[in-house]
Motif scaffolding. Structure first.
Motif, PDB file in Angstrom:
ATOM      1  N   MET A   1      -6.788 -13.150  -8.382  1.00 26.04           N
ATOM      2  CA  MET A   1      -6.178 -12.171  -7.599  1.00 26.04           C
ATOM      3  C   MET A   1      -5.815 -12.495  -6.447  1.00 26.04           C
ATOM      4  SD  MET A   1      -7.875  -8.149  -6.919  1.00 26.04           S
ATOM      5  CE  MET A   1      -8.023  -7.888  -8.487  1.00 26.04           C
ATOM      6  N   THR A   2      -4.654 -12.232  -5.855  1.00 26.94           N
ATOM      7  CA  THR A   2      -4.130 -12.400  -4.441  1.00 26.94           C
ATOM      8  C   THR A   2      -4.946 -11.671  -3.471  1.00 26.94           C
ATOM      9  OG1 THR A   2      -2.221 -11.087  -4.518  1.00 26.94           O
ATOM     10  CG2 THR A   2      -1.753 -13.289  -5.409  1.00 26.94           C
ATOM     11  N   ALA A   3      -4.593 -12.047  -2.177  1.00 22.48           N
ATOM     12  CA  ALA A   3      -5.272 -11.414  -1.171  1.00 22.48           C
ATOM     13  C   ALA A   3      -4.858  -9.877  -0.936  1.00 22.48           C
ATOM     14  CB  ALA A   3      -5.121 -11.885   0.486  1.00 22.48           C
ATOM     15  N   THR A   4      -3.348  -9.733  -1.292  1.00 18.13           N
ATOM     16  CA  THR A   4      -2.760  -8.333  -1.251  1.00 18.13           C
ATOM     17  C   THR A   4      -2.976  -7.649  -2.414  1.00 18.13           C
ATOM     18  OG1 THR A   4      -0.659  -9.479  -2.045  1.00 18.13           O
ATOM     19  CG2 THR A   4      -1.257  -9.704   0.410  1.00 18.13           C
ATOM     20  N   ALA A   5      -3.395  -8.056  -3.588  1.00 19.83           N
ATOM     21  CA  ALA A   5      -3.549  -7.069  -4.740  1.00 19.83           C
ATOM     22  C   ALA A   5      -4.713  -6.192  -4.548  1.00 19.83           C
ATOM     23  CB  ALA A   5      -3.946  -8.132  -6.102  1.00 19.83           C
ATOM     24  N   PRO A   6      -4.315  -4.851  -4.742  1.00 18.99           N
ATOM     25  CA  PRO A   6      -4.987  -3.688  -4.406  1.00 18.99           C
ATOM     26  C   PRO A   6      -6.044  -3.501  -5.468  1.00 18.99           C
ATOM     27  CG  PRO A   6      -3.009  -2.905  -4.871  1.00 18.99           C
ATOM     28  CD  PRO A   6      -2.751  -4.403  -4.996  1.00 18.99           C
ATOM     29  N   THR A   7      -7.204  -3.097  -5.247  1.00 21.31           N
ATOM     30  CA  THR A   7      -7.990  -2.794  -6.126  1.00 21.31           C
ATOM     31  C   THR A   7      -8.019  -1.244  -6.606  1.00 21.31           C
ATOM     32  OG1 THR A   7      -9.972  -2.299  -4.689  1.00 21.31           O
ATOM     33  CG2 THR A   7      -9.953  -4.328  -5.779  1.00 21.31           C
ATOM     34  N   TRP A   8      -7.296  -0.470  -5.708  1.00 16.91           N
ATOM     35  CA  TRP A   8      -7.123   0.792  -5.834  1.00 16.91           C
ATOM     36  C   TRP A   8      -6.022   0.950  -4.998  1.00 16.91           C
ATOM     37  CZ3 TRP A   8      -8.948   3.966  -9.290  1.00 16.91           C
ATOM     38  CH2 TRP A   8      -8.947   5.553  -9.002  1.00 16.91           C
ATOM     39  N   ILE A   9      -5.089   2.240  -5.142  1.00 17.89           N
ATOM     40  CA  ILE A   9      -4.183   2.601  -4.577  1.00 17.89           C
ATOM     41  C   ILE A   9      -4.292   4.210  -4.174  1.00 17.89           C
ATOM     42  CG2 ILE A   9      -1.700   3.026  -4.118  1.00 17.89           C
ATOM     43  CD1 ILE A   9      -1.176   0.639  -5.835  1.00 17.89           C
ATOM     44  N   SER A  10      -4.119   4.546  -2.927  1.00 18.60           N
ATOM     45  CA  SER A  10      -4.047   6.016  -2.447  1.00 18.60           C
ATOM     46  C   SER A  10      -2.855   6.304  -1.862  1.00 18.60           C
ATOM     47  CB  SER A  10      -5.187   6.434  -1.477  1.00 18.60           C
ATOM     48  OG  SER A  10      -6.574   5.996  -1.988  1.00 18.60           O
ATOM     49  N   ALA A  11      -2.392   7.390  -2.043  1.00 21.97           N
ATOM     50  CA  ALA A  11      -1.043   7.794  -1.323  1.00 21.97           C
ATOM     51  C   ALA A  11      -1.542   9.031  -0.486  1.00 21.97           C
ATOM     52  CB  ALA A  11       0.003   8.746  -2.385  1.00 21.97           C
ATOM     53  N   PHE A  12      -0.992   8.843   0.674  1.00 21.89           N
ATOM     54  CA  PHE A  12      -1.088   9.910   1.883  1.00 21.89           C
ATOM     55  C   PHE A  12       0.320  10.832   2.033  1.00 21.89           C
ATOM     56  CE2 PHE A  12      -4.780   7.947   3.836  1.00 21.89           C
ATOM     57  CZ  PHE A  12      -5.276   9.231   4.380  1.00 21.89           C
ATOM     58  N   LEU A  13       0.061  12.197   1.922  1.00 23.06           N
ATOM     59  CA  LEU A  13       1.170  13.223   2.373  1.00 23.06           C
ATOM     60  C   LEU A  13       1.000  13.212   3.854  1.00 23.06           C
ATOM     61  CD1 LEU A  13       0.039  15.433  -0.804  1.00 23.06           C
ATOM     62  CD2 LEU A  13       2.418  14.524  -0.490  1.00 23.06           C
ATOM     63  N   ARG A  68       6.383  12.622   5.126  1.00 24.18           N
ATOM     64  CA  ARG A  68       6.936  11.638   4.436  1.00 24.18           C
ATOM     65  C   ARG A  68       5.670  11.073   3.532  1.00 24.18           C
ATOM     66  NH1 ARG A  68       5.805   7.454   9.825  1.00 24.18           N
ATOM     67  NH2 ARG A  68       3.622   7.590   9.602  1.00 24.18           N
ATOM     68  N   ILE A  69       5.791  10.138   2.949  1.00 20.45           N
ATOM     69  CA  ILE A  69       4.822   9.441   2.203  1.00 20.45           C
ATOM     70  C   ILE A  69       4.248   7.942   2.516  1.00 20.45           C
ATOM     71  CG2 ILE A  69       3.841   8.673  -0.301  1.00 20.45           C
ATOM     72  CD1 ILE A  69       4.272  11.600  -0.243  1.00 20.45           C
ATOM     73  N   HIS A  70       3.152   7.692   2.812  1.00 20.33           N
ATOM     74  CA  HIS A  70       2.693   6.245   3.077  1.00 20.33           C
ATOM     75  C   HIS A  70       1.520   6.084   1.841  1.00 20.33           C
ATOM     76  CE1 HIS A  70      -0.821   7.402   5.607  1.00 20.33           C
ATOM     77  NE2 HIS A  70      -1.427   6.234   5.267  1.00 20.33           N
ATOM     78  N   LEU A  71       1.362   4.948   1.699  1.00 22.75           N
ATOM     79  CA  LEU A  71       0.376   4.363   0.811  1.00 22.75           C
ATOM     80  C   LEU A  71      -0.685   3.555   1.495  1.00 22.75           C
ATOM     81  CD1 LEU A  71       3.065   2.732  -1.771  1.00 22.75           C
ATOM     82  CD2 LEU A  71       1.835   5.044  -1.792  1.00 22.75           C
ATOM     83  N   ASP A  72      -1.915   3.585   1.039  1.00 21.93           N
ATOM     84  CA  ASP A  72      -3.191   2.949   1.305  1.00 21.93           C
ATOM     85  C   ASP A  72      -3.309   1.798   0.215  1.00 21.93           C
ATOM     86  OD1 ASP A  72      -3.588   4.245   3.846  1.00 21.93           O
ATOM     87  OD2 ASP A  72      -5.341   4.970   3.400  1.00 21.93           O
ATOM     88  N   LEU A  73      -3.401   0.848   0.248  1.00 20.89           N
ATOM     89  CA  LEU A  73      -3.849  -0.456  -0.686  1.00 20.89           C
ATOM     90  C   LEU A  73      -5.094  -0.688  -0.248  1.00 20.89           C
ATOM     91  CD1 LEU A  73      -0.547  -2.660  -0.741  1.00 20.89           C
ATOM     92  CD2 LEU A  73      -0.975  -0.262  -1.638  1.00 20.89           C
ATOM     93  N   HIS A  74      -6.127  -0.583  -1.259  1.00 24.76           N
ATOM     94  CA  HIS A  74      -7.504  -0.721  -0.825  1.00 24.76           C
ATOM     95  C   HIS A  74      -7.804  -2.315  -1.411  1.00 24.76           C
ATOM     96  CE1 HIS A  74      -8.801   3.784  -1.121  1.00 24.76           C
ATOM     97  NE2 HIS A  74      -7.398   3.487  -1.360  1.00 24.76           N
ATOM     98  N   VAL A  75      -8.462  -3.206  -0.587  1.00 18.20           N
ATOM     99  CA  VAL A  75      -8.388  -4.535  -0.800  1.00 18.20           C
ATOM    100  C   VAL A  75      -9.923  -4.778  -0.209  1.00 18.20           C
ATOM    101  CG1 VAL A  75      -6.028  -5.243  -0.897  1.00 18.20           C
ATOM    102  CG2 VAL A  75      -7.198  -4.941   1.499  1.00 18.20           C
ATOM    103  N   HIS A  98     -11.054   0.605  13.338  1.00 20.32           N
ATOM    104  CA  HIS A  98     -11.852   0.926  12.334  1.00 20.32           C
ATOM    105  C   HIS A  98     -11.779   0.182  11.081  1.00 20.32           C
ATOM    106  CE1 HIS A  98     -12.805   4.462  14.687  1.00 20.32           C
ATOM    107  NE2 HIS A  98     -11.645   4.729  14.725  1.00 20.32           N
ATOM    108  N   GLY A  99     -11.030  -0.964  11.294  1.00 23.99           N
ATOM    109  CA  GLY A  99     -10.884  -1.869  10.078  1.00 23.99           C
ATOM    110  C   GLY A  99      -9.595  -1.846   9.117  1.00 23.99           C
ATOM    111  N   TYR A 100      -8.834  -0.727   9.438  1.00 25.85           N
ATOM    112  CA  TYR A 100      -7.669  -0.986   8.495  1.00 25.85           C
ATOM    113  C   TYR A 100      -6.331  -1.500   9.324  1.00 25.85           C
ATOM    114  CZ  TYR A 100      -6.551   3.312  11.039  1.00 25.85           C
ATOM    115  OH  TYR A 100      -6.214   4.455  12.104  1.00 25.85           O
ATOM    116  N   VAL A 101      -5.417  -2.043   8.381  1.00 22.15           N
ATOM    117  CA  VAL A 101      -4.176  -2.558   9.143  1.00 22.15           C
ATOM    118  C   VAL A 101      -2.897  -1.425   8.679  1.00 22.15           C
ATOM    119  CG1 VAL A 101      -2.933  -4.455   9.838  1.00 22.15           C
ATOM    120  CG2 VAL A 101      -5.075  -4.599   9.288  1.00 22.15           C
ATOM    121  N   VAL A 102      -2.125  -1.216   9.641  1.00 17.58           N
ATOM    122  CA  VAL A 102      -0.961  -0.591   9.265  1.00 17.58           C
ATOM    123  C   VAL A 102       0.124  -1.360   9.322  1.00 17.58           C
ATOM    124  CG1 VAL A 102       0.637   1.295   9.872  1.00 17.58           C
ATOM    125  CG2 VAL A 102      -1.659   1.588  10.475  1.00 17.58           C
ATOM    126  N   LEU A 103       0.973  -1.603   8.314  1.00 18.25           N
ATOM    127  CA  LEU A 103       2.156  -2.359   8.109  1.00 18.25           C
ATOM    128  C   LEU A 103       3.419  -1.587   7.769  1.00 18.25           C
ATOM    129  CD1 LEU A 103      -0.536  -3.897   6.427  1.00 18.25           C
ATOM    130  CD2 LEU A 103       0.991  -5.743   6.942  1.00 18.25           C
TER     131      LEU A 103
END
Length: 257
Positions: A1-13, A68-75, A98-103
């Protein structure tokens, strides 16, 4: 598994300030999920909590800007994932204390790497009359001139296998690994330029009944297609209801399909 491969994905409204209250109520009713207590410094975040499984839909009240929609990739390591994503063409916009990174993706779609995890995909919700539905797909709406590059970016970022769509040459799919809450559909738009957007899709085993249920809750039908219906939610944002099986995510096969 690569560093960017998510273990879970959430969608934000991400809901514009004037849309927040009616947007939260609408999506809580559409999904049948409980809306959590608000959290955040401005009480701007909440979670749509399913009856079973782990949450994968969240809401945010925006200070400014359009819904809009944005995505959270859990890694496991958001900082390492962000560094790897930059090598693929993403741009880091915020590194939170808080430990998260926005891209942003090369085409401008906002996503975050976060450290908390989910593991159990919720089951489809059953409705009066017996039909079922589930929010289970993120569709990336990609302008024509950047479609190939953006598609390659998301394939490399997620590490999911691509597949052609049986519906249209303008669609392609990234195959959802077992247990993940979302499929990814990538749509080539007719417009040549612009930013990448995203919308949510539901799968259902009775589209007519599901569309009627949404309309009764305040949605508006925009367009009908042979396999899906485009609607506007209570805030005016687009989403779709599709004929895909809510358990598997696949289109039905057999006579009449």
């Amino acid at each position: 598994m690569t560093a960017t491969a998510p273990t879970w994905i959430s969608a934000f409204l991400d809901l514009a300030h004037p849309d927040y209250e009616r947007g939260v109520v609408f999506w809580g009713l559409v999904t049948g999920y409980r809306v959590s207590s608000p959290r955040g410094e401005q009480q701007e975040f909440a979670t749509l909590v399913p009856r079973d499984g782990d949450d994968f839909l969240r809401v945010q009240r925006l200070g400014d800007g359009r819904s809009r929609i944005h995505l959270d990739l859990h890694v496991p390591d958001p900082a390492a994932a962000a560094a790897a994503a930059q090598e693929l063409g993403a741009t880091v916009t915020t590194e939170s204390e808080h430990g998260y990174v926005v891209l942003a993706s090369p085409g401008g779609l906002v996503f975050c790497f976060v450290g908390h995890h989910g593991a159990v995909r919720p089951r489809p919700q059953s409705w009066r009359g017996g039909h079922r539905s589930l929010v289970d797909q993120v569709c990336l709406d990609i302008p024509r001139d950047i479609h190939d590059a953006e598609t390659a970016f998301w394939q490399a970022l997620l590490g999911w296998e691509p597949a052609a769509s049986s519906v249209s040459a303008d669609f392609s799919v990234l195959q959802r690994p077992e247990g993940q809450p979302f499929r990814f559909l990538l749509q080539r738009l007719g417009e040549g330029q612009g930013r990448v957007r995203a919308h949510l899709d539901l799968a259902t085993d009775d589209r007519t009944a599901e569309v009627a249920r949404h309309v009764a809750l305040g949605a508006r039908v925009r367009r009908e297609h042979p396999r899906w219906t485009v609607l506007a939610d209570a805030t005016g944002s687009a989403y779709c209801i599709t004929d895909r099986d809510p358990e598997t995510g696949s289109l039905p096969v057999g006579p009449g399909h």
